[in-house]
Design a protein around this motif. Sequence first.
Motif, PDB file in Angstrom:
ATOM      1  N   THR A  78       0.836  -1.193   0.000  1.00 51.98           N
ATOM      2  CA  THR A  78       0.000   0.000   0.000  1.00 51.98           C
ATOM      3  C   THR A  78       0.872   1.245   0.000  1.00 51.98           C
ATOM      4  N   ARG A  79       0.557   2.164  -0.885  1.00 50.88           N
ATOM      5  CA  ARG A  79       1.334   3.399  -0.987  1.00 50.88           C
ATOM      6  C   ARG A  79       0.946   4.339   0.152  1.00 50.88           C
ATOM      7  N   LEU A  80       1.945   4.809   0.882  1.00 50.47           N
ATOM      8  CA  LEU A  80       1.704   5.666   2.044  1.00 50.47           C
ATOM      9  C   LEU A  80       1.868   7.138   1.701  1.00 50.47           C
ATOM     10  N   LEU A  81       2.995   7.477   1.070  1.00 56.23           N
ATOM     11  CA  LEU A  81       3.287   8.855   0.685  1.00 56.23           C
ATOM     12  C   LEU A  81       3.556   8.892  -0.812  1.00 56.23           C
ATOM     13  N   ASP A  82       2.919   9.817  -1.507  1.00 57.83           N
ATOM     14  CA  ASP A  82       3.086   9.928  -2.955  1.00 57.83           C
ATOM     15  C   ASP A  82       3.350  11.390  -3.301  1.00 57.83           C
ATOM     16  N   VAL A  83       4.578  11.684  -3.705  1.00 55.72           N
ATOM     17  CA  VAL A  83       4.988  13.052  -4.039  1.00 55.72           C
ATOM     18  C   VAL A  83       5.048  13.182  -5.548  1.00 55.72           C
ATOM     19  N   ARG A  84       4.389  14.195  -6.090  1.00 57.08           N
ATOM     20  CA  ARG A  84       4.310  14.369  -7.533  1.00 57.08           C
ATOM     21  C   ARG A  84       4.714  15.787  -7.923  1.00 57.08           C
ATOM     22  N   ASN A  85       5.753  15.886  -8.729  1.00 54.64           N
ATOM     23  CA  ASN A  85       6.203  17.151  -9.323  1.00 54.64           C
ATOM     24  C   ASN A  85       6.351  18.259  -8.275  1.00 54.64           C
ATOM     25  N   LEU A  86       7.085  17.975  -7.221  1.00 56.76           N
ATOM     26  CA  LEU A  86       7.294  18.946  -6.147  1.00 56.76           C
ATOM     27  C   LEU A  86       8.349  19.966  -6.569  1.00 56.76           C
ATOM     28  N   ASN A  87       8.007  21.239  -6.429  1.00 58.02           N
ATOM     29  CA  ASN A  87       8.924  22.330  -6.749  1.00 58.02           C
ATOM     30  C   ASN A  87       8.951  23.312  -5.580  1.00 58.02           C
ATOM     31  N   THR A  88      10.149  23.689  -5.150  1.00 57.46           N
ATOM     32  CA  THR A  88      10.294  24.659  -4.066  1.00 57.46           C
ATOM     33  C   THR A  88      11.217  25.776  -4.526  1.00 57.46           C
ATOM     34  N   ARG A  89      10.761  27.009  -4.370  1.00 55.43           N
ATOM     35  CA  ARG A  89      11.523  28.185  -4.763  1.00 55.43           C
ATOM     36  C   ARG A  89      11.660  29.126  -3.569  1.00 55.43           C
ATOM     37  N   PHE A  90      12.871  29.692  -3.413  1.00 61.81           N
ATOM     38  CA  PHE A  90      13.104  30.721  -2.412  1.00 61.81           C
ATOM     39  C   PHE A  90      13.368  32.039  -3.135  1.00 61.81           C
ATOM     40  N   PHE A  91      12.684  33.088  -2.699  1.00 55.01           N
ATOM     41  CA  PHE A  91      12.821  34.403  -3.334  1.00 55.01           C
ATOM     42  C   PHE A  91      13.736  35.262  -2.454  1.00 55.01           C
TER      43      PHE A  91
END
Length: 334
Positions: free
Chosen positions: A2-15
């Motif tokens: 069973t899939r517990l955590l599913d991360v899809r196309n995560l993007n993080t930007r700092f300005f």
Amino acid sequence: MTRLLDVRNLNTRFFTPGGIVHAVNGVSFHVDEGEALGIVGESGSGKSVTMLSIMGLLSTPPKHSVTGEVRFGNRNLLQLNRTEMRNLRGSQIAMIFQDPMTSLNPVLRIERQMTEAIQQHLGLNSAEAKARAIALLQRVGIPGAKERICSYPHQFSGGMRQRVMIAMGLACNPKLLIADEPTTALDVTIQAQIVELLKQLKQELQMAVLWITHDLSLLAGFADRIMVMYAGQIVEQAPLHQLYRNPRHPYTIGLLQSIPRLDEQRERLKPIEGVPPSLVNYPKGCPFAPRCPFAIAICHTEDPPLESVGDHQVACWVKPSEQDVLQSSQPTVA
């Protein structure tokens, strides 16, 4: 599974005043129930920022944005408000931070720091919460737990502080435990003890563990799968033994060949030449291309997608084997 955590196309930007920092770039991965996933990469590769983005723990300033989808069960964590995330952190997902001395409050006793979360998430009274905290300290190997629970963090050694952090992470029986380089400041003997402790607890509690580290050798007896990150991207994913036996990305090969091995005779370790790219002036093509001896023209103009190659997922236009590196007459990456 069973899939517990599913991360899809995560993007993080700092300005920042110096420009936009592309800290995490299109990261997609999953963790199954009871699975141990190791995330590996050098400093600045985006490992910790990925986890802090998932947990909603990025500090402001600097101003930042997190986009994509992080599904835990039937909920997208990026759409939860602060109260909902607070209720989820600790109870469903727990995190062990890199430096326990800065993660533990130096002016509060261990009892106060442990029982607060237990009372918050499990609804126990103060006596019940204290009894559970003592039992947890005993479980992670703190001697004299009934007395030591009244101590302050500075009264513990580095290894014992990390055991306290593990006990706090397990306090509410989370389904997923995120360990962010929990052995970095410890000597090798204590490192081995912490790895063995987490391995034992994972099996006993049937929880998933996401272990962040820059040391591939540390995960050899712990992880089920390995995810390698570079410049905020995933460059390779594979089952543990497949990645060790047959790495397919030049960066992974470089990491493996820069650590000592007992089964090979080497005159000297081979470092990866060059430095990581600036995450402000993010490169147009493959971010590893300037350091890669196998780079071809397309590597400098187009970023390769993460593609399946047997049991691996590899983001590389060339996809060399370790044997290719050993036989190459060019300066090696490892």
